[in-house]
Motif scaffolding. Structure first.
Motif, mmCIF file in Angstrom:
data_model
loop_
_atom_site.group_PDB
_atom_site.id
_atom_site.type_symbol
_atom_site.label_atom_id
_atom_site.label_comp_id
_atom_site.label_asym_id
_atom_site.label_seq_id
_atom_site.Cartn_x
_atom_site.Cartn_y
_atom_site.Cartn_z
ATOM 1 N N THR A 135 32.637 33.339 57.974
ATOM 2 C CA THR A 135 33.180 33.746 59.267
ATOM 3 C C THR A 135 32.844 32.614 60.228
ATOM 4 N N ALA A 136 33.117 32.793 61.479
ATOM 5 C CA ALA A 136 32.827 31.736 62.450
ATOM 6 C C ALA A 136 31.331 31.465 62.495
ATOM 7 N N GLY A 137 30.932 30.296 62.000
ATOM 8 C CA GLY A 137 29.546 29.884 62.117
ATOM 9 C C GLY A 137 28.594 30.413 61.076
ATOM 10 N N ALA A 138 29.069 31.136 60.063
ATOM 11 C CA ALA A 138 28.140 31.683 59.081
ATOM 12 C C ALA A 138 28.815 31.890 57.738
ATOM 13 N N LEU A 139 28.038 31.765 56.673
ATOM 14 C CA LEU A 139 28.521 32.086 55.340
ATOM 15 C C LEU A 139 28.371 33.582 55.109
ATOM 16 N N GLY A 140 29.206 34.103 54.230
ATOM 17 C CA GLY A 140 29.142 35.519 53.901
ATOM 18 C C GLY A 140 28.735 35.734 52.462
ATOM 19 N N ALA A 141 29.634 36.319 51.677
ATOM 20 C CA ALA A 141 29.330 36.628 50.282
ATOM 21 C C ALA A 141 29.569 35.411 49.399
ATOM 22 N N THR A 142 28.955 35.437 48.218
ATOM 23 C CA THR A 142 29.125 34.374 47.239
ATOM 24 C C THR A 142 29.603 34.990 45.937
ATOM 25 N N LEU A 143 30.657 34.429 45.387
ATOM 26 C CA LEU A 143 31.235 34.933 44.146
ATOM 27 C C LEU A 143 31.296 33.810 43.127
ATOM 28 N N ARG A 144 30.698 34.041 41.950
ATOM 29 C CA ARG A 144 30.799 33.077 40.855
ATOM 30 C C ARG A 144 31.549 33.722 39.698
ATOM 31 N N VAL A 145 32.559 33.029 39.191
ATOM 32 C CA VAL A 145 33.298 33.502 38.021
ATOM 33 C C VAL A 145 33.408 32.356 37.029
ATOM 34 N N ASP A 146 33.569 32.711 35.775
ATOM 35 C CA ASP A 146 33.740 31.682 34.745
ATOM 36 C C ASP A 146 35.016 30.889 35.009
ATOM 37 N N ALA A 147 34.983 29.615 34.646
ATOM 38 C CA ALA A 147 36.182 28.793 34.757
ATOM 39 C C ALA A 147 37.319 29.450 33.974
ATOM 40 N N PRO A 148 38.555 29.326 34.447
ATOM 41 C CA PRO A 148 39.658 30.130 33.895
ATOM 42 C C PRO A 148 40.078 29.789 32.476
ATOM 43 N N MET A 149 39.760 28.598 31.996
ATOM 44 C CA MET A 149 40.143 28.185 30.650
ATOM 45 C C MET A 149 41.651 28.402 30.456
ATOM 46 N N ASP A 150 42.020 29.365 29.592
ATOM 47 C CA ASP A 150 43.446 29.573 29.285
ATOM 48 C C ASP A 150 44.089 30.673 30.122
ATOM 49 N N ALA A 151 43.368 31.209 31.096
ATOM 50 C CA ALA A 151 43.919 32.285 31.922
ATOM 51 C C ALA A 151 45.097 31.774 32.748
ATOM 52 N N ALA A 152 46.091 32.621 32.937
ATOM 53 C CA ALA A 152 47.242 32.254 33.752
ATOM 54 C C ALA A 152 46.788 32.029 35.189
ATOM 55 N N PRO A 153 47.239 30.964 35.837
ATOM 56 C CA PRO A 153 46.780 30.641 37.200
ATOM 57 C C PRO A 153 46.945 31.776 38.203
ATOM 58 N N LEU A 154 48.129 32.421 38.226
ATOM 59 C CA LEU A 154 48.367 33.455 39.233
ATOM 60 C C LEU A 154 47.479 34.667 38.998
ATOM 61 N N GLY A 155 47.366 35.122 37.763
ATOM 62 C CA GLY A 155 46.523 36.275 37.463
ATOM 63 C C GLY A 155 45.068 36.010 37.793
ATOM 64 N N PHE A 156 44.610 34.814 37.432
ATOM 65 C CA PHE A 156 43.231 34.431 37.744
ATOM 66 C C PHE A 156 43.012 34.434 39.246
ATOM 67 N N ALA A 157 43.943 33.824 39.981
ATOM 68 C CA ALA A 157 43.811 33.718 41.437
ATOM 69 C C ALA A 157 43.811 35.089 42.094
ATOM 70 N N GLN A 158 44.658 35.982 41.636
ATOM 71 C CA GLN A 158 44.718 37.323 42.227
ATOM 72 C C GLN A 158 43.440 38.105 41.969
ATOM 73 N N THR A 159 42.879 37.954 40.771
ATOM 74 C CA THR A 159 41.631 38.651 40.449
ATOM 75 C C THR A 159 40.490 38.149 41.322
ATOM 76 N N VAL A 160 40.346 36.835 41.417
ATOM 77 C CA VAL A 160 39.260 36.260 42.213
ATOM 78 C C VAL A 160 39.420 36.633 43.683
ATOM 79 N N THR A 161 40.635 36.592 44.182
ATOM 80 C CA THR A 161 40.874 36.923 45.591
ATOM 81 C C THR A 161 40.544 38.386 45.882
ATOM 82 N N SER A 162 40.887 39.278 44.962
ATOM 83 C CA SER A 162 40.585 40.689 45.178
ATOM 84 C C SER A 162 39.085 40.920 45.245
ATOM 85 N N LEU A 163 38.329 40.144 44.492
ATOM 86 C CA LEU A 163 36.872 40.269 44.526
ATOM 87 C C LEU A 163 36.301 39.668 45.805
ATOM 88 N N ALA A 164 36.783 38.485 46.172
ATOM 89 C CA ALA A 164 36.298 37.840 47.396
ATOM 90 C C ALA A 164 36.639 38.668 48.628
#
Length: 327
Positions: A35-64
């Motif tokens: 947010t303005a001036g501060a960090l919030g949550a931290t999310l670590r996920v495994d590198a996508p390897m063979d995962a489809a880019p859009l599906g991977f991106a949507q999953t990570v975004t829903s978590l973030a």
């Protein structure tokens, strides 16, 4: 890490991540919300390897997006994978994630690449030495405060094997009241309990019913519903100094008992780390709890909850969350 820490450079930001996660990630994507001036949550996920880019991106975004206060984020790609252009590993996934995060109104401010040999702004030709991260002001400050990434803070061998087990007390209304009263006195005190009190508290933690009361009693700003307390749903901002003190006491209690009786305290420490927003630290403690007592149910339940990337309610709200460094 309740004191305010200013991150004034990319090296500072990259140095902070291992302290937060308990080690330097490998083959991972890390999203830090802000947010303005501060960090919030931290999310670590495994590198996508063979995962489809859009599906991977949507999953990570829903978590973030569980951080409802986030208005931006940072993305760090930790990998030694190469492509036709080594500046852009997982290029399609990074692009898709950038689009999804922007759509979710938390656009990516910066993307960084960290390999085993260098770090750089993602897509740039620069090759910055990893020593810049090690020698950063943030790393020096956090190390001075006692944080030690890449070091396991729990080593059973160092706690000793020649400790007599404690006897689990007979549970009565009187013993429950006595346990909660003595635990409250210790939490309100500035130092550590004496040996006799430490052994007594460790014994009380062996009883699952008493354990739940003692854990819940750490949080003074609660609504009295135990399940809500364990899920991090509080009425206000917890006394994080009290929480830090409880975590330190739990470690002392582990020293007073042998292997096979440390699971309750390890579970407590994992739960407190989760409330602070550090799922990686929490998972480590909970895994150790199950190693100490195979099948320890409460630790397994919390591990499953955190493994589904459920973020504690208290950690989502900037007003109640454990303090993060400024960005």
């Amino acid at each position: 890490m309740t004191e305010k820490l200013t991150l004034s450079s990319p090296a500072d930001l990259l140095a902070y991540v291992p302290h937060l996660l308990g080690g330097t990630p490998t083959e991972s994507f890390v999203v830090l919300t802000a947010t303005a001036g501060a960090l919030g949550a931290t999310l670590r996920v495994d590198a996508p390897m063979d995962a489809a880019p859009l599906g991977f991106a949507q999953t990570v975004t829903s978590l973030a997006a569980q951080d409802e206060n986030a208005t931006a984020c940072y993305l760090i790609v930790y990998t030694d994978e190469t492509s036709t252009d080594a500046r852009f590993p997982y290029a399609a996934h990074v692009a898709a994630l950038g689009n999804e995060l922007a759509t979710a109104r938390m656009p990516v401010r910066k993307v960084y690449l960290v390999t085993s040999t260098h770090w750089a702004a993602y897509g740039s030709t620069e090759r910055n030495p990893l020593d810049q991260i090690k020698d950063s002001n943030a790393n020096a400050t956090l190390t001075f405060r006692g944080s030690a990434p890449n070091v396991d803070v729990y080593n059973p061998a160092l706690l000793g094997k020649w400790v007599e087990p404690v006897q689990v007390p007979v549970r009565t209304e009187e013993t429950v009241e006595e346990a909660r009263r003595e635990w409250g006195t210790v939490l309100e005190g500035a130092g550590m309990p004496d040996r006799e009190t430490t052994r007594k508290l460790a014994a009380w933690f062996q009883d699952t019913y008493i354990r739940d009361f003692l854990m819940a009693d750490i949080i003074t700003t609660n609504n009295g519903v135990v399940i809500d307390i364990f899920l991090g749903k509080f009425e206000g901002r917890p006394d994080w100094t009290r929480v830090d003190h409880a975590e330190a006491i739990a470690f002392e209690l582990m020293k007073a008992v042998p292997e096979g009786q440390r699971a309750p305290m390890l579970t407590l420490m994992g739960w407190l780390q989760w409330l602070k927003g550090s799922g990686t630290h929490a998972e480590r403690y909970l895994k150790l709890a199950v190693e100490d007592v195979p099948g320890y149910r409460f630790a397994e339940q919390l591990y499953d909850l955190i493994g589904s990337v459920y973020i504690a309610e208290v950690a989502k709200n900037q007003e109640t969350a454990y303090k993060r460094p400024t960005s």
